[in-house]
Each structure stands twice: as C-alpha cells, then as structure tokens.
Write a protein that holds these residues in place. Sequence first.
Motif, PDB file in Angstrom:
ATOM      1  N   ASP A 216       0.663  -0.913   0.248  1.00 29.79           N
ATOM      2  CA  ASP A 216      -0.172  -0.352  -0.302  1.00 29.79           C
ATOM      3  C   ASP A 216       0.299   0.731   0.328  1.00 29.79           C
ATOM      4  O   ASP A 216       1.260   1.429   0.855  1.00 29.79           O
ATOM      5  CB  ASP A 216      -0.607   0.248   1.275  1.00 29.79           C
ATOM      6  N   VAL A 217       1.237   1.586  -1.664  1.00 25.78           N
ATOM      7  CA  VAL A 217       1.939   3.143  -1.198  1.00 25.78           C
ATOM      8  C   VAL A 217       1.767   3.914  -0.612  1.00 25.78           C
ATOM      9  O   VAL A 217       1.855   5.102  -0.552  1.00 25.78           O
ATOM     10  CB  VAL A 217       2.248   3.297  -3.197  1.00 25.78           C
ATOM     11  N   ARG A 218       0.149   4.411  -0.371  1.00 27.70           N
ATOM     12  CA  ARG A 218      -0.086   5.041  -0.138  1.00 27.70           C
ATOM     13  C   ARG A 218       0.387   5.206   2.051  1.00 27.70           C
ATOM     14  O   ARG A 218       0.425   6.541   2.339  1.00 27.70           O
ATOM     15  CB  ARG A 218      -1.944   6.021  -0.169  1.00 27.70           C
ATOM     16  N   ASP A 219       0.063   4.159   2.228  1.00 28.01           N
ATOM     17  CA  ASP A 219       0.627   3.926   3.812  1.00 28.01           C
ATOM     18  C   ASP A 219       1.998   4.265   4.016  1.00 28.01           C
ATOM     19  O   ASP A 219       1.915   4.622   5.333  1.00 28.01           O
ATOM     20  CB  ASP A 219      -0.418   2.994   4.305  1.00 28.01           C
ATOM     21  N   LEU A 220       2.743   3.182   2.955  1.00 28.76           N
ATOM     22  CA  LEU A 220       3.932   3.444   3.519  1.00 28.76           C
ATOM     23  C   LEU A 220       3.997   4.886   3.495  1.00 28.76           C
ATOM     24  O   LEU A 220       5.526   5.535   3.820  1.00 28.76           O
ATOM     25  CB  LEU A 220       4.788   2.726   2.510  1.00 28.76           C
ATOM     26  N   ASP A 221       3.410   5.919   1.983  1.00 29.98           N
ATOM     27  CA  ASP A 221       4.240   7.305   1.533  1.00 29.98           C
ATOM     28  C   ASP A 221       5.728   6.954   1.004  1.00 29.98           C
ATOM     29  O   ASP A 221       6.174   7.943   1.450  1.00 29.98           O
ATOM     30  CB  ASP A 221       4.460   7.695   2.964  1.00 29.98           C
ATOM     31  N   CYS A 222       6.466   6.441   0.814  1.00 30.56           N
ATOM     32  CA  CYS A 222       7.181   6.649   0.036  1.00 30.56           C
ATOM     33  C   CYS A 222       6.753   7.432  -1.159  1.00 30.56           C
ATOM     34  O   CYS A 222       5.848   7.230  -1.603  1.00 30.56           O
ATOM     35  CB  CYS A 222       7.411   4.617  -0.789  1.00 30.56           C
ATOM     36  N   ASP A 223       8.147   7.734  -2.010  1.00 29.18           N
ATOM     37  CA  ASP A 223       7.682   8.704  -3.047  1.00 29.18           C
ATOM     38  C   ASP A 223       8.193   7.238  -4.281  1.00 29.18           C
ATOM     39  O   ASP A 223       7.979   8.196  -5.560  1.00 29.18           O
ATOM     40  CB  ASP A 223       9.228   8.916  -2.814  1.00 29.18           C
ATOM     41  N   PHE A 224       9.084   6.225  -3.924  1.00 22.44           N
ATOM     42  CA  PHE A 224       9.552   5.600  -5.225  1.00 22.44           C
ATOM     43  C   PHE A 224       9.586   3.693  -4.207  1.00 22.44           C
ATOM     44  O   PHE A 224       9.669   3.840  -3.279  1.00 22.44           O
ATOM     45  CB  PHE A 224      10.327   5.733  -5.761  1.00 22.44           C
ATOM     46  N   LEU A 225       8.366   2.840  -5.592  1.00 21.06           N
ATOM     47  CA  LEU A 225       8.773   1.864  -5.195  1.00 21.06           C
ATOM     48  C   LEU A 225       8.853   0.485  -6.004  1.00 21.06           C
ATOM     49  O   LEU A 225       8.152   0.554  -7.359  1.00 21.06           O
ATOM     50  CB  LEU A 225       7.240   1.195  -4.776  1.00 21.06           C
ATOM     51  N   VAL A 226       9.606  -0.281  -5.938  1.00 23.64           N
ATOM     52  CA  VAL A 226       9.733  -1.039  -7.386  1.00 23.64           C
ATOM     53  C   VAL A 226       9.560  -2.556  -6.862  1.00 23.64           C
ATOM     54  O   VAL A 226       9.745  -3.281  -6.330  1.00 23.64           O
ATOM     55  CB  VAL A 226      11.274  -0.736  -7.883  1.00 23.64           C
ATOM     56  N   PHE A 227       8.963  -3.504  -8.268  1.00 24.25           N
ATOM     57  CA  PHE A 227       9.610  -4.617  -7.837  1.00 24.25           C
ATOM     58  C   PHE A 227       9.566  -4.941  -9.546  1.00 24.25           C
ATOM     59  O   PHE A 227       9.540  -4.728 -10.010  1.00 24.25           O
ATOM     60  CB  PHE A 227       8.127  -5.096  -6.437  1.00 24.25           C
ATOM     61  N   SER A 228       9.516  -6.855  -9.339  1.00 21.57           N
ATOM     62  CA  SER A 228       9.455  -7.477 -10.246  1.00 21.57           C
ATOM     63  C   SER A 228       8.220  -8.907 -10.631  1.00 21.57           C
ATOM     64  O   SER A 228       7.575  -9.229  -9.986  1.00 21.57           O
ATOM     65  CB  SER A 228      10.722  -8.663 -10.150  1.00 21.57           C
ATOM     66  N   GLY A 229       7.638  -8.266 -11.891  1.00 20.67           N
ATOM     67  CA  GLY A 229       6.615  -9.651 -12.220  1.00 20.67           C
ATOM     68  C   GLY A 229       7.213 -11.383 -12.140  1.00 20.67           C
ATOM     69  O   GLY A 229       6.166 -11.391 -11.326  1.00 20.67           O
ATOM     70  N   HIS A 230       8.468 -11.372 -12.023  1.00 17.75           N
ATOM     71  CA  HIS A 230       8.765 -13.064 -11.987  1.00 17.75           C
ATOM     72  C   HIS A 230       8.783 -13.545 -11.229  1.00 17.75           C
ATOM     73  O   HIS A 230       8.481 -14.645 -10.657  1.00 17.75           O
ATOM     74  CB  HIS A 230      10.521 -13.067 -12.779  1.00 17.75           C
ATOM     75  N   LYS A 231       8.795 -12.643  -9.962  1.00 20.44           N
ATOM     76  CA  LYS A 231       8.570 -13.006  -8.822  1.00 20.44           C
ATOM     77  C   LYS A 231       7.114 -13.309  -8.007  1.00 20.44           C
ATOM     78  O   LYS A 231       6.528 -13.965  -6.502  1.00 20.44           O
ATOM     79  CB  LYS A 231       9.510 -12.785  -7.635  1.00 20.44           C
ATOM     80  N   ILE A 232       6.273 -13.271  -9.014  1.00 22.41           N
ATOM     81  CA  ILE A 232       4.891 -13.148  -8.346  1.00 22.41           C
ATOM     82  C   ILE A 232       3.852 -13.623  -9.391  1.00 22.41           C
ATOM     83  O   ILE A 232       2.950 -12.924  -9.722  1.00 22.41           O
ATOM     84  CB  ILE A 232       4.116 -11.602  -8.094  1.00 22.41           C
ATOM     85  N   LEU A 233       4.683 -15.395  -9.541  1.00 24.59           N
ATOM     86  CA  LEU A 233       3.502 -15.552 -10.644  1.00 24.59           C
ATOM     87  C   LEU A 233       4.089 -15.420 -12.479  1.00 24.59           C
ATOM     88  O   LEU A 233       2.897 -15.435 -12.682  1.00 24.59           O
ATOM     89  CB  LEU A 233       2.629 -15.981 -10.289  1.00 24.59           C
TER      90      LEU A 233
END
Lengths: 411, 141
Positions: A216-233
């Motif tokens: 939840d990026v609004r709860d985390l309040d981070c400015d940027f967030l990154v992740f990869s598709g291949h680790k989530i199926l």
Amino acid sequence: MASIAGTLDVVQIRKDFPILSRKVHQKPLVYLDNAATSQKPQVVIDALTNYYQNYNANIHRGIHSLADEATSAYESTRRAIQTWINAEKPEEIIFTRGTTEGINLIAYSFSQINLAKGDEILISGLEHHSNIVPWQMACERHGAHLKVIPINTKGELDLSGLEELISERTKMVALIYVSNALGTINPVKDITEKAHKVGAKVLLDAAQAAPHFDLDVRDLDCDFLVFSGHKILGPTGIGILYGKEAELNHLPPYQGGGEMIAEVSFEHTTYNVLPYKFEAGTPNIADTIALKAAIEYMQTIGFDAIAQHENELLSYATRQLTAIDGLRLIGTAEKKASVASFVVEGVHHQDLGILLDQDGIAIRTGHHCAQPIMSQLGLKGTCRASFAFYNTLEEIEFFIHSLRKAISMLR
Amino acid sequence: MESIVNKSEELVDEFSFFEDWADKYAHIIDLGKNMPPLEDHWKTPEHLIKGCQSNVWLHAELKEGLVYYYADSDAIIVKGLIGLLVRIFSGQPPAEIVHADLSFMNQIGLQQHLSPTRSNGLASMVKQIKMYALAFQANKS
C-alpha cells in the motif's frame, strides 16, 4: 506430522502450476527457490500464448483493431497494479524490465537534478547488489557519499544511530523492504517518516515483499517503489516502478526514443506525459499483459491466506532446521518473510546444494547477490530455502530428511 | 605410462558398481576427503579459478616432459570431482592433455557438473587444465 489449518487448498492450487508435477533426477520436484523466481500458473502461460496467437500488435499508435485490443490489455495491467498497490493514478505506474531497471532509472534521473557534491544517499546493510551499485555509480558521478545503516547479528537493521545517519545532506534513502538473503522485514514506514522530516526522498525495493503481502504505497508514503513480475507468478522481463506523480513529473527522462516523446525536431524534443515519458521504445507487451493474470491469480487466493500458509511453512521449517546438530540459522529477525537461510558447521553450502539437487530439491546456495551481508556476518555464503504458498509441509519434511542425509554424507 | 584413454576406462569401470546416486556421491566425497591438500603457498589469487561458489585452486608443473597437477577446494564434492580430473590428466604429456576428450564424465553420469551453466567452476577448471598443457606445449616447441 503437523498439518496446516489454514484456508488454502494447496492440493488444488498445485494443479494450476504445470511445472510442479515434473520430476528432477527421477524425483518429484521440490521447489524451494521461490525468492529467486516463482513458478507460473497456467493462466499466466495462457495469457502469453493468447496474446501471441490472437491479438499480437504494437500498442498505442495503431488505429486497427489488433492494436486497440493489445493496447487495452496492456493498459489494463497498469490499472490492475495501481489498484493493487493503492496508487492514486495509473500514470504513477511505470513498466520496466524489473526491479534492477527501476532502481537504475531513479538512481540516474533523480541524481541528475538532485545530487551534488557532498550530498548523501542512505542505504542499508541488507541491500541486494542492485540497490547498492546504481547508487554507488550515482555518487561517483556527482561527488556524493553512500552511507549505510548497519545490521545486528540477527540480521535486523540497527537503527540506534539512525538520527546521525539521516541529515539535511541526505537526498535519498533507498531501502530493501524484505531481505532476499535473510527474509528480514524492515520497518520501512518508520524510516520513511524520518527521511521525509529532513526532506529526503525514499525508494523501497519491494522485490521480496510483493510475493508475500499486500503493498500500500499511500500507507507507506514512499516516493518510489519497485518490484519484479517474475517473483509474483508473472513472466520475466517485466517490472514495476511506482512513483508519486509530482516526483515523477519532476524527473528528467531516463532513455530517449519512440513513445517517450511529444514532438521531435532536429533542434528540440518535447517529452511525453507520464507514464510514457519513462517508457521509451516498444515495451514488453506480452509479459505486461500476462502480469495482470498473475496478480489476479494471487488476489483470488488472497494475500492473507498466502501469508498465513507461508508463516506456517516457515515456522515448521525453522523448528525442524534448528533441531539439526551443527546447523545455524542466519537471519533470525522478529519479523521475517518465508526465507530460511542457514549454514552447517564443517559443511560447504555448495556441497549441500549439489546433494539436495540429486533428491529433486531446488534451493539456492552462495551469497544471494548480497555479498556485503555475508561479509558483515563473516560468512562466505549460506543455503537458502524460500517458500511459496504452493509449497507443502510434506515437501519441507522431505527437504529436512534429505538435508540430514546430505549432512551425514558430507561429515 | 598408462594413457588417458586407459585411465578413463578404469574410472568408468570403477563407477559402474554404484547403483544409486548416494553411493556414487559418497565415493566422490571419499575421494575429496582423501586428496592431499594443496600447499598453502599455492593457494594464491593467481591459482584461484574464477566463476565458482567455492574456492578452487589449481597448480601445474612440467617434469621431464609430463604435466603434474595439484588442486584443492573448500567444497568437498568439487574437490572429489577435481580429484577425478587430476587422476586422469596428471603425469601425461601436454599434447595428450590438450587433445583429450571428456566423454568419460558422461559415461559415469557426472557430465552435468562440467556444464558451463553450473556455477561450480569445473568447466573453468577443465579449461585451465588444458591451458596449462597448451602453455607447456608451446614453451617446448
């Protein structure tokens, strides 16, 4: 043996993953290398072939039907991710090749306008190489300094000196949300708050968080967030960069080319609006479309059920592993994702990996692309078993049995 | 002197007795444990083989026209596998080593360890064994 009282029908779930019924060295595959990459359900494989068989076309500029169908499918993934991670707008979702590219994009574009001589970037001692090297490169380009939050012997961040580490000179705090090598879940929300107080921006590497819990990026309040598709199926080669709209608008483009422009002449080019400003060239259409199927599959199963099942697997594995003579768990943080990293006294991790493979068991051995963690803990490497919601207690039982056998062969 | 071909045949014969993987690997582990350790002064960065999860050191010497190999590893299975290669190639003329084929590894079911895609360094090790032989051969002529 123990059983899981959770709501997941793992027997049924496993039928959705064709690879889980294959054999390795004539033994049923026991796949415990999920932190490296996840396996893919049939719906994801079908989404890929369906695109290529039925509506393969280049997106955005076409006026024919195939281009329109492909564009809608591609853009619907953006909206699916926006909804999942609770971003305010779809424009805040940028498609990349993966976590590494997302970090490189920000490290480059952010540093171009925000980093000057004497400034500081703060990372942690738990970072993957991909959240170290791009920042080192940025610091070298701009004469800035890289600072590191140290870790304790349990593999948690030692935040006792944080007040001194974050200062007016800090321009960016780039943090791993969940450690790939040890499984530690970091208190990223608290650190983000402290960073914002001095005006620093925050990038979260959520590559190992996304497979395990809702983001939840609004709860985390981070400015940027990154992740990869291949680790989530999802497929390889597709990743997500989330950025707050105002931050992304502010940044210069990363790569030039088609798609990212508004108007081009030999004298001057004006750039396209978000998100296209950061998506130069023909994107990875097929894999982006299939990523939506992956996210929908995980949402159907439910992140609460996933977390509950994985926690049961982790605590069972932890109990069984710690009962083995001479085995030491590496990474015993209070809050952990389903990763069990360990060393065995007098036995090289590579030897264990080779023998477990003979029993059809896939684990990872080595430094897990986090050499600084290993040197901080005085290790050359570890064995890492990482569990997904499609793993079973029976698989862990077999893994422990095979591990005990391997240890007795090697001693 | 026994040829590389003869030594390889003996090795294939030796491994034909094992019925399952556990027996075969137990034998390799024994070979690794019984291999004399490499003297410390040879365990230098120049003797270290790159691209490996474990440390693998290789040293070679030419004596009376024959190449002798000395090797070590901190991982026992890799050390055992190296031991097999050293047993086959040590004491052979450079030209024989340069042209030797490694199909015996296939016959004893260990060819997977020689694949360059495995990060155990054995493929680099074989390359290095041949490089030493090639260098000795070039120096001689």
